[in-house]
Design a protein around this motif. Structure first.
Motif: not given
Length: 322
Positions: A222-223, A233-240, A270-279, A300-305
């Motif tokens: 969660f960013e 920049g929230i995209i760059s942070e969470l992507y990194f 092993p498992g997916k990475i789920k990355a969230y913008f929390l704003v 399929p490894g990373i999913e943003f929401d």
């Protein structure tokens, strides 16, 4: 270098208009220059920009690349940057920049590339295909309680609120998290952890909030931003952060925690990475279509929401999606 900022802004506004939306007031970073052709736009990053923090608009090339792909309709986006002085190659922000460029060019190779003049500069990266790299572990003496004197609007206090009921209960439910914790460090070191072996900027560099879904072994990142922090920049942070965790989970053995506890051991499964913008609100250029483009490259490894929360909520109010 020619700077086509005005043309880029015009194309963004035209796209909003064509989709029946009102274009927001926009500006582009002063230290990123743009050169447009019929089907391609090149971003050129100045030396001043690549030494800045990745969350700043001047350094957030991933976010701007996605904005260009989403809102200008150019088929291709490329990047170049000013050569660093030999004495500056060890700069942690620059090393992190090189790592980010390498990952982004690989993930989005269908439409994103590095200009020939800058390809050789990627060799300055201290992250190699072989070696032994370590992540620092969360501090054991992290603050976990709120004091009456604390500023309730700071992101640090928001982090603490999301790790305790009722806010943590709501966040866990909406993301199927088994737990929510804060400050997962992403400082990368060469072979051992000390000041001299740090490759990226370390210190306070950490993922704001994280958790695990024990049912699927999903790693949740969660960013978190407050209402006064609304940047591309929230995209760059969470992507990194997602790239670092993908590397850790890859099974290559090149990156690991020095002394992992039970929770950190779960991160490597092993498992997916789920990355969230929390704003509480998102930058107007970040929409569901931009996130779709982002997810297409990372599947399929990373999913943003995207999670929208009410900053002044007493019980914690969060809704998912745009």
């Amino acid at each position: 270098m020619t700077d086509d900022k005005l043309l880029v802004l015009t194309k963004i506004r035209d796209c909003f208009k064509n989709e029946g939306k009102k274009a927001p007031r926009l500006s582009l970073p002063g230290n990123i220059h743009f050169k447009c052709t019929d089907k391609m736009v090149q971003m050129h990053i100045t030396e001043n920009a690549i030494k800045q923090n990745m969350q700043s608009d001047e350094n957030a090339f991933e976010g701007w690349a996605l904005v260009l792909k989403r809102w200008t309709k150019y088929e291709k986006v490329s990047i170049s940057w000013e050569s660093k002085k030999e004495s500056d190659i060890d700069n942690g922000h620059y090393q992190r920049f090189l790592y980010r460029v390498s990952n982004f060019a690989r993930d989005f190779k269908g439409w994103f590339s590095v200009e020939p003049e800058s390809v050789g500069l990627l060799n300055d990266s201290q992250i190699k295909d072989s070696g032994s790299y370590l992540l620092n572990s969360p501090a054991k003496n992290r603050k976990t309680t709120l004091l009456p004197t604390d500023n309730i609007n700071t992101e640090r206090i928001l982090e603490l609120k999301f790790t305790k009921p009722p806010w943590s209960d709501v966040l866990e439910k909406i993301t199927d998290a088994s737990f929510i914790d804060r400050q997962l460090p992403v400082g990368v070191f060469n072979e051992k952890i000390n000041k001299d072996t740090s490759i990226f900027t370390g210190g306070k560099s950490a993922i704001d909030l994280w958790g695990i879904n024990d049912n699927n072994n999903d790693l949740l990142l969660f960013e978190l931003k407050g209402s006064d922090n609304n940047k591309i920049g929230i995209i760059s942070e969470l992507y990194f952060y997602s790239c670092i965790m993908r590397w850790l989970k890859s099974g290559s053995g090149l990156l690991k925690h020095e002394n992992p506890d039970e929770r950190l051991e779960k991160v490597t499964k092993p498992g997916k990475i789920k990355a969230y913008f929390l704003v509480p609100r998102i930058h107007p250029l970040i929409d569901s279509e931009l996130v779709r483009i982002l997810n297409d490259g990372l599947s399929p490894g990373i999913e943003f929401d995207y999670l929208l929360y009410e900053e002044d909520s007493v019980k914690g109010s969060i809704k998912k999606g745009f």
